[in-house]
Design a protein around this motif. Structure first.
Motif, PDB file in Angstrom:
ATOM      1  N   LYS A  27      42.238 -53.720  21.386  1.00  0.00           N
ATOM      2  CA  LYS A  27      41.784 -52.821  20.320  1.00  0.00           C
ATOM      3  C   LYS A  27      42.813 -51.711  20.102  1.00  0.00           C
ATOM      4  N   SER A  28      43.316 -51.164  21.186  1.00  0.00           N
ATOM      5  CA  SER A  28      44.328 -50.113  21.088  1.00  0.00           C
ATOM      6  C   SER A  28      45.619 -50.643  20.477  1.00  0.00           C
ATOM      7  N   ARG A  29      45.951 -51.875  20.772  1.00  0.00           N
ATOM      8  CA  ARG A  29      47.145 -52.481  20.179  1.00  0.00           C
ATOM      9  C   ARG A  29      47.007 -52.570  18.660  1.00  0.00           C
ATOM     10  N   GLY A  30      45.811 -52.861  18.197  1.00  0.00           N
ATOM     11  CA  GLY A  30      45.570 -52.870  16.757  1.00  0.00           C
ATOM     12  C   GLY A  30      45.828 -51.502  16.153  1.00  0.00           C
ATOM     13  N   GLU A  31      45.418 -50.449  16.858  1.00  0.00           N
ATOM     14  CA  GLU A  31      45.664 -49.085  16.388  1.00  0.00           C
ATOM     15  C   GLU A  31      47.157 -48.749  16.444  1.00  0.00           C
ATOM     16  N   LEU A  32      47.839 -49.217  17.466  1.00  0.00           N
ATOM     17  CA  LEU A  32      49.293 -49.005  17.549  1.00  0.00           C
ATOM     18  C   LEU A  32      49.992 -49.666  16.366  1.00  0.00           C
ATOM     19  N   LEU A  33      49.529 -50.860  16.002  1.00  0.00           N
ATOM     20  CA  LEU A  33      50.108 -51.557  14.848  1.00  0.00           C
ATOM     21  C   LEU A  33      49.907 -50.769  13.564  1.00  0.00           C
TER      22      LEU A  33
END
Length: 83
Positions: A63-69
């Motif tokens: 989920k955090s990776r999606g936000e990083l993207l």
């Protein structure tokens, strides 16, 4: 029986497809960063986007990776608008 609404949002996909979509988007953004750097654009926006997708990537959950993207994409759009 209620049908599931189809979207291109990663959250609407099964977990394995979510991960594949996130990784594909990361690859696209990393290629975009490389192209901008090769063209001589070396701003803090580009450096920060690269750092989000490298340094902070490994410790982040999906989920955090999606936000990083999303954040890296925004930084690249700002840089392109600025240039």
């Amino acid at each position: 029986m209620q049908r599931r609404r189809q979207t291109n949002e990663p959250e609407a996909l099964p977990p394995k497809r979510q991960a594949a979509a996130v990784l594909a988007r990361r690859k696209t953004l990393m290629l975009e960063i490389a192209m901008l750097q090769e063209s001589g654009q070396n701003s803090r926006f580009i450096a920060n986007a690269e750092q989000l997708l490298t340094r902070w990537w490994a410790a982040a959950n999906w989920k955090s990776r999606g936000e990083l993207l999303k954040t890296a994409d925004w930084l690249l759009r700002v840089e392109q608008h600025r240039a």
